[in-house]
Scaffold this active site. Structure first.
Site, PDB file in Angstrom:
ATOM      1  N   ASP A  13       0.816  -1.226   0.000  1.00 32.60           N
ATOM      2  CA  ASP A  13       0.000   0.000   0.000  1.00 32.60           C
ATOM      3  C   ASP A  13       0.845   1.270   0.000  1.00 32.60           C
ATOM      4  O   ASP A  13       0.459   2.307   0.552  1.00 32.60           O
ATOM      5  CB  ASP A  13      -0.968   0.011   1.202  1.00 32.60           C
ATOM      6  CG  ASP A  13      -1.845  -1.217   1.224  1.00 32.60           C
ATOM      7  OD1 ASP A  13      -2.191  -1.708   0.143  1.00 32.60           O
ATOM      8  OD2 ASP A  13      -2.179  -1.692   2.324  1.00 32.60           O
ATOM      9  N   LYS A  16       1.889   2.063  -5.052  1.00 30.93           N
ATOM     10  CA  LYS A  16       2.485   1.476  -6.270  1.00 30.93           C
ATOM     11  C   LYS A  16       1.630   1.779  -7.498  1.00 30.93           C
ATOM     12  O   LYS A  16       2.143   2.174  -8.539  1.00 30.93           O
ATOM     13  CB  LYS A  16       2.605  -0.059  -6.112  1.00 30.93           C
ATOM     14  CG  LYS A  16       3.550  -0.495  -5.007  1.00 30.93           C
ATOM     15  CD  LYS A  16       3.577  -2.002  -4.842  1.00 30.93           C
ATOM     16  CE  LYS A  16       2.311  -2.585  -4.277  1.00 30.93           C
ATOM     17  NZ  LYS A  16       1.994  -2.195  -2.895  1.00 30.93           N
ATOM     18  N   GLY A  40      -4.629  -4.496  -3.551  1.00 28.64           N
ATOM     19  CA  GLY A  40      -5.646  -3.472  -3.773  1.00 28.64           C
ATOM     20  C   GLY A  40      -4.913  -2.259  -4.304  1.00 28.64           C
ATOM     21  O   GLY A  40      -4.188  -1.604  -3.559  1.00 28.64           O
ATOM     22  N   HIS A  41      -5.026  -2.009  -5.598  1.00 31.12           N
ATOM     23  CA  HIS A  41      -4.205  -0.982  -6.259  1.00 31.12           C
ATOM     24  C   HIS A  41      -5.097   0.154  -6.749  1.00 31.12           C
ATOM     25  O   HIS A  41      -5.902  -0.032  -7.658  1.00 31.12           O
ATOM     26  CB  HIS A  41      -3.428  -1.613  -7.412  1.00 31.12           C
ATOM     27  CG  HIS A  41      -2.349  -2.553  -6.954  1.00 31.12           C
ATOM     28  ND1 HIS A  41      -1.520  -3.241  -7.802  1.00 31.12           N
ATOM     29  CD2 HIS A  41      -1.936  -2.875  -5.699  1.00 31.12           C
ATOM     30  CE1 HIS A  41      -0.657  -3.966  -7.096  1.00 31.12           C
ATOM     31  NE2 HIS A  41      -0.897  -3.762  -5.815  1.00 31.12           N
ATOM     32  N   GLN A 225       1.954  -6.196  -3.122  1.00 26.07           N
ATOM     33  CA  GLN A 225       2.418  -6.289  -1.721  1.00 26.07           C
ATOM     34  C   GLN A 225       3.692  -5.459  -1.543  1.00 26.07           C
ATOM     35  O   GLN A 225       3.822  -4.436  -2.184  1.00 26.07           O
ATOM     36  CB  GLN A 225       2.612  -7.761  -1.303  1.00 26.07           C
ATOM     37  CG  GLN A 225       1.315  -8.552  -1.149  1.00 26.07           C
ATOM     38  CD  GLN A 225       0.704  -9.034  -2.441  1.00 26.07           C
ATOM     39  OE1 GLN A 225       1.356  -9.703  -3.199  1.00 26.07           O
ATOM     40  NE2 GLN A 225      -0.538  -8.701  -2.694  1.00 26.07           N
TER      41      GLN A 225
HETATM   42  P1  GDP Z   1      -0.769   0.195  -3.579  1.00 29.98           P
HETATM   43  O1  GDP Z   1      -1.347  -1.081  -3.080  1.00 29.98           O
HETATM   44  O2  GDP Z   1       0.675   0.316  -3.267  1.00 29.98           O
HETATM   45  O3  GDP Z   1      -1.060   0.451  -5.022  1.00 29.98           O
HETATM   46  O4  GDP Z   1      -1.473   1.355  -2.749  1.00 29.98           O
HETATM   47  P2  GDP Z   1      -3.041   1.468  -2.363  1.00 29.98           P
HETATM   48  O5  GDP Z   1      -3.806   1.862  -3.559  1.00 29.98           O
HETATM   49  O6  GDP Z   1      -3.483   0.259  -1.635  1.00 29.98           O
HETATM   50  O7  GDP Z   1      -2.979   2.606  -1.267  1.00 29.98           O
HETATM   51  C1  GDP Z   1      -2.447   3.863  -1.535  1.00 29.98           C
HETATM   52  C2  GDP Z   1      -3.539   4.898  -1.225  1.00 29.98           C
HETATM   53  O8  GDP Z   1      -2.933   6.167  -1.147  1.00 29.98           O
HETATM   54  C3  GDP Z   1      -4.594   5.004  -2.306  1.00 29.98           C
HETATM   55  O9  GDP Z   1      -5.800   5.389  -1.714  1.00 29.98           O
HETATM   56  C4  GDP Z   1      -4.045   6.088  -3.212  1.00 29.98           C
HETATM   57  O10 GDP Z   1      -5.083   6.772  -3.939  1.00 29.98           O
HETATM   58  C5  GDP Z   1      -3.418   7.011  -2.196  1.00 29.98           C
HETATM   59  N1  GDP Z   1      -2.238   7.751  -2.657  1.00 29.98           N
HETATM   60  C6  GDP Z   1      -1.250   7.362  -3.498  1.00 29.98           C
HETATM   61  N2  GDP Z   1      -0.284   8.297  -3.568  1.00 29.98           N
HETATM   62  C7  GDP Z   1      -0.671   9.301  -2.753  1.00 29.98           C
HETATM   63  C8  GDP Z   1      -0.078  10.540  -2.364  1.00 29.98           C
HETATM   64  O11 GDP Z   1       1.020  10.913  -2.770  1.00 29.98           O
HETATM   65  N3  GDP Z   1      -0.776  11.290  -1.458  1.00 29.98           N
HETATM   66  C9  GDP Z   1      -1.982  10.919  -0.953  1.00 29.98           C
HETATM   67  N4  GDP Z   1      -2.582  11.704  -0.080  1.00 29.98           N
HETATM   68  N5  GDP Z   1      -2.560   9.763  -1.294  1.00 29.98           N
HETATM   69  C10 GDP Z   1      -1.901   8.962  -2.172  1.00 29.98           C
HETATM   70  P1  IMO Z   2      -0.929  -4.304  -2.148  1.00 24.51           P
HETATM   71  O1  IMO Z   2      -0.479  -4.897  -3.467  1.00 24.51           O
HETATM   72  C1  IMO Z   2      -0.960  -4.618   2.185  1.00 24.51           C
HETATM   73  C2  IMO Z   2      -1.023  -8.663   3.870  1.00 24.51           C
HETATM   74  C3  IMO Z   2      -2.274  -9.095   4.614  1.00 24.51           C
HETATM   75  C4  IMO Z   2      -1.648 -10.022   5.631  1.00 24.51           C
HETATM   76  C5  IMO Z   2      -0.545 -10.725   4.845  1.00 24.51           C
HETATM   77  C6  IMO Z   2      -0.948 -12.071   4.278  1.00 24.51           C
HETATM   78  O2  IMO Z   2      -2.233  -3.599  -2.220  1.00 24.51           O
HETATM   79  O3  IMO Z   2       0.159  -3.507  -1.524  1.00 24.51           O
HETATM   80  P2  IMO Z   2      -2.512 -12.804   2.247  1.00 24.51           P
HETATM   81  O4  IMO Z   2      -3.951 -12.546   1.973  1.00 24.51           O
HETATM   82  O5  IMO Z   2      -1.594 -12.300   1.186  1.00 24.51           O
HETATM   83  O6  IMO Z   2      -2.220 -14.230   2.583  1.00 24.51           O
HETATM   84  O7  IMO Z   2      -2.187 -11.975   3.600  1.00 24.51           O
HETATM   85  O8  IMO Z   2      -0.236  -9.848   3.778  1.00 24.51           O
HETATM   86  N1  IMO Z   2      -1.255  -8.193   2.482  1.00 24.51           N
HETATM   87  C7  IMO Z   2      -1.188  -6.904   2.128  1.00 24.51           C
HETATM   88  N2  IMO Z   2      -0.997  -5.784   2.867  1.00 24.51           N
HETATM   89  N3  IMO Z   2      -1.082  -4.535   0.848  1.00 24.51           N
HETATM   90  C8  IMO Z   2      -1.242  -5.641   0.092  1.00 24.51           C
HETATM   91  O9  IMO Z   2      -1.219  -5.608  -1.249  1.00 24.51           O
HETATM   92  C9  IMO Z   2      -1.344  -6.902   0.731  1.00 24.51           C
HETATM   93  N4  IMO Z   2      -1.534  -8.161   0.306  1.00 24.51           N
HETATM   94  C10 IMO Z   2      -1.453  -8.939   1.379  1.00 24.51           C
HETATM   95  O10 IMO Z   2      -2.911  -7.988   5.214  1.00 24.51           O
HETATM   96  O11 IMO Z   2      -1.016  -9.277   6.644  1.00 24.51           O
HETATM   97 MG    MG Z   3      -2.877  -1.732  -1.773  1.00 24.48          MG
END
Ligand code: GDP
Ligand code: IMO
Ligand code: MG
Length: 429
Positions: A13, A16, A40-41, A225
């Protein structure tokens, strides 16, 4: 831009997807190479927001090719849901989205097993996403999995599915002391009905990538991840079940590592974690809550609140090492806008001794006391800045200190908001 791998440098998170979406305009093909629908991207562009779990984050650009490669555990239900949603939003995926025939399928019994295993562990549970990831990778390693290509031969698929379901039933009932209440015929009928929708996407994606890359097409590898959720290098056993580091991009796609020019580590400018496991710089106070609120730190897959803490340079040094990071993309700097003081963990103290290196043993990590350096916050809104020099000097100092503590890896991008436009490119590739 040449070929680049994007990896999470912390516990996932990091933002990416936002960076992938941004870099997609300079790439031709975007490839998910590991993980599954646990990811969750989030992409926000031109007023549209998408959260992708299966489909690569480059799909918003209508002229780019996206690949779900062999290293992924493929969730057909989630995939179909996402492509339906994309179509509703007017984004065509025709002839530009492909699935590897050797990716393994995540099936309903994997999700049941994931949840049964977690329930059995009680308070010691990992806190998985419940998406069946661990059991699907375990079946793959046990040579018991069902691959995407098996859908082509329906009789073979049925035979494998029936045998596996029977095994899972016994396992879940005897070992996990739970019940597997899945209706075999209903599942098979369902898969028979969705199979025709899936078949056109299935191909030998490794060969396709090899050919296209030799023609000069630019590849962007999308990691899911993060480094500390890696099955080998992460905080085992509180990890996911795939290899999340950059080296996995090659085997996860079926092309060699010589195709990779840049390894870009996505680094959140503070730290978060979803699920259980040690987290040395975690803040269980009002500042942790402030980071959670300002950063919207709630899981994009499960909605669970993300645990928040200060930036940890010990972790990022290890991420540089195991991924060979040669660029940083620093994200969510704007989330720190309202803080008077910002702390950076420079090293740990374990049993009274200074420790610079991230401990491999979880028992040591649990004892790690973070040692902080304090920095002044900039206390203003940076989310409208357009170029690096627009950022306040205190933000420059913070970024420079992060770099100094982490082998001076050059910064490619500073992200100052969730929108595609809120991106500052520092030294374009
Ligand atoms: P990922 O799994 O690494 O792709 O990240 P996620 O989408 O799970 O979580 C990142 C969250 O931060 C999302 O809600 C994005 O919209 C938000 N986000 C990404 N870059 C920025 C940033 O520079 N500032 C803020 N405030 N939010 C961001
Ligand atoms: P993105 O790509 C954050 C965490 C789960 C748990 C552990 C194992 O959005 O960054 P799993 O379901 O993979 O067996 O769970 O890994 N986890 C993540 N945490 N971002 C993710 O993906 C994750 N995918 C798995 O919360 O701790
Ligand atoms: Mg994510």
């Amino acid at each position: 831009m040449s070929n680049a791998v994007i990896v999470g440098s912390q516990w996932g998170d990091e933002g990416k997807a936002k960076v992938i979406d941004y870099l997609t305009k300079r790439s031709d093909i975007i490839i998910r190479f590991q993980g599954g629908a646990n990811a969750g991207h989030t992409v926000i562009a031109e007023g549209q927001k998408f959260v992708f779990h299966m489909v690569p984050s480059g799909i918003m650009y209508k002229d780019k090719i996206c690949i779900i490669a062999n290293g992924v555990v493929f969730d057909a239900e989630q995939f179909l849901k996402e492509i339906d949603e994309l179509k509703t939003q007017g984004i065509s995926i025709d002839n530009r989205l492909f699935i590897s025939e050797t990716a393994h399928l995540v099936l309903p019994y994997h999700k049941a097993q994931d949840n049964a295993a977690e329930n059995l562990m009680g308070t010691g549970k990992i806190g998985t996403t419940g998406r069946g990831i661990g059991p699907a990778y375990a079946d793959k390693a046990a040579r018991n999995g069902i691959r995407v290509a098996d859908l082509v031969d329906w009789d073979l698929f049925t035979k494998k599915f029936e045998a596996n379901l029977e095994q899972k039933k016994r396992l879940i009932e005897s070992v996990y002391q739970s019940e597997l209440s899945l209706d075999k015929d209903a599942i098979l009928n369902h898969y028979k009905s969705i199979r025709n929708r899936l078949l056109p996407f299935i191909t030998d994606t490794g060969y396709y990538l090899f050919k296209e890359s030799r023609k000069g097409k630019k590849l962007l590898f999308e990691g899911a991840q993060g480094t500390f959720l890696d099955i080998d290098h992460g905080t085992y056993p509180f990890v996911t079940s795939s290899s999340t580091v950059s080296g996995c991009a090659a085997s996860g796609c079926g092309i060699g590592p010589s195709s990779i020019d840049y390894v870009i580590g996505i680094v959140k400018t503070y730290t978060t974690r979803v699920g259980n496991g040690p987290f040395p710089t975690e803040l269980n106070d009002s500042i942790g809550k402030q980071l959670q609120d300002e950063g919207g730190e709630f899981g994009a897959t499960t909605g669970r609140p993300r645990r928040c803490g200060w930036f940890d340079s010990v972790m990022i040094r290890k991420a540089v090492q195991v991924n060979g990071l040669n660029r940083f993309a620093l994200t969510k700097l704007d989330v720190l806008n309202k803080l008077d003081e910002i702390k950076i963990c420079t090293h740990y103290e374990i049993d009274g001794k200074k420790v610079d290196q991230f401990p491999s043993r979880i028992s040591m990590l649990e004892k790690a006391v973070p040692v902080y350096e304090s920095m002044e916050g900039w206390n203003c809104d940076i989310s409208e800045c357009k170029i690096f020099n627009d950022l306040p000097s205190k933000a420059h100092v913070y970024i420079k200190r992060i770099q100094e503590l982490c082998y001076n890896v050059p910064v490619l991008i500073v992200s100052i908001g969730p929108d595609r436009n809120q991106t500052i490119e520092v030294n374009p590739l």
